[in-house]
Design an enzyme around this catalytic site. Structure first.
Site, PDB file in Angstrom:
ATOM      1  N   VAL A   1      43.503  45.512  46.071  1.00 50.29           N
ATOM      2  CA  VAL A   1      42.151  44.956  46.155  1.00 50.29           C
ATOM      3  C   VAL A   1      41.722  44.166  44.912  1.00 50.29           C
ATOM      4  CG1 VAL A   1      41.356  46.672  47.817  1.00 50.29           C
ATOM      5  CG2 VAL A   1      41.097  47.123  45.377  1.00 50.29           C
ATOM      6  N   SER A   2      42.588  44.091  43.897  1.00 48.98           N
ATOM      7  CA  SER A   2      42.225  43.296  42.722  1.00 48.98           C
ATOM      8  C   SER A   2      43.365  42.331  42.396  1.00 48.98           C
ATOM      9  CB  SER A   2      41.930  44.183  41.513  1.00 48.98           C
ATOM     10  OG  SER A   2      43.125  44.563  40.872  1.00 48.98           O
ATOM     11  N   GLY A   3      43.046  41.320  41.613  1.00 44.70           N
ATOM     12  CA  GLY A   3      44.026  40.285  41.298  1.00 44.70           C
ATOM     13  C   GLY A   3      44.801  40.509  40.021  1.00 44.70           C
ATOM     14  N   SER A   4      44.809  41.722  39.498  1.00 47.65           N
ATOM     15  CA  SER A   4      45.454  41.971  38.211  1.00 47.65           C
ATOM     16  C   SER A   4      46.977  41.799  38.240  1.00 47.65           C
ATOM     17  CB  SER A   4      45.104  43.365  37.684  1.00 47.65           C
ATOM     18  OG  SER A   4      45.646  44.365  38.513  1.00 47.65           O
TER      19      SER A   4
END
Length: 156
Positions: free
Chosen positions: A37-40
């Site tokens: 769910v995150s772009g890290s």
């Protein structure tokens, strides 16, 4: 018309069975599925990807491997920069981040090593894992069964 009803009904039932198996089978083999769910970790692992994670003993995890770990109630996926066996912790960093994570990951937080990822599938599986998603799958199966019955009635 009968063949069309039966064909669509069979296709819907097969789709529900395949999705159900894909959601359930990995756990039988000690694997867990998560939605990113995150772009890290972009571009390597884009937002919305489905990741498959297999537990490995933390002391065996190598530098460069991508792991999933628990952090403040969330599951985070980052790459291992260093495995500090003396402190029983891992130093991690998201590929898109400029700096290493502020806190080391203790061995107890490790869920496992990412074995596989599929872009876009995480969002779909995430949605289907909710109560509404499960109701949708059940409704799809019912429609498929009803179309099969209708197809048989139209043949006779």
């Amino acid at each position: 018309m009968a063949k069309l009803c039966k064909g669509i009904g069979t296709l819907l039932l097969a789709l529900v069975i395949i999705v159900g198996l894909l959601m359930f089978l990995p756990s039988l083999f000690g694997k867990e599925l998560f939605n990113v769910v995150s772009g890290s970790m972009e571009p390597e692992i884009p937002v919305g990807s489905l990741i498959m994670v297999q537990y490995e003993e933390p002391e065996t995890i190598q530098e460069g491997e991508v792991i999933a770990f628990e952090h403040r109630g969330s599951v985070v996926t980052h790459r291992v920069v260093q495995n500090d066996i003396q402190k029983a912790s891992l130093i991690t960093k998201g590929d898109a981040n400029t700096q290493e994570d502020f806190e080391p990951v203790s061995y107890g937080q490790v869920i496992g090593v990412v074995q596989f990822h599929a872009p876009a599938l995480g969002a779909i599986f995430g949605a289907l894992s909710t109560l509404n998603g499960k109701i949708f799958l059940i409704a799809l199966a019912v429609v498929g069964a009803l179309l099969n019955v209708l197809g048989q009635k139209l043949q006779h």
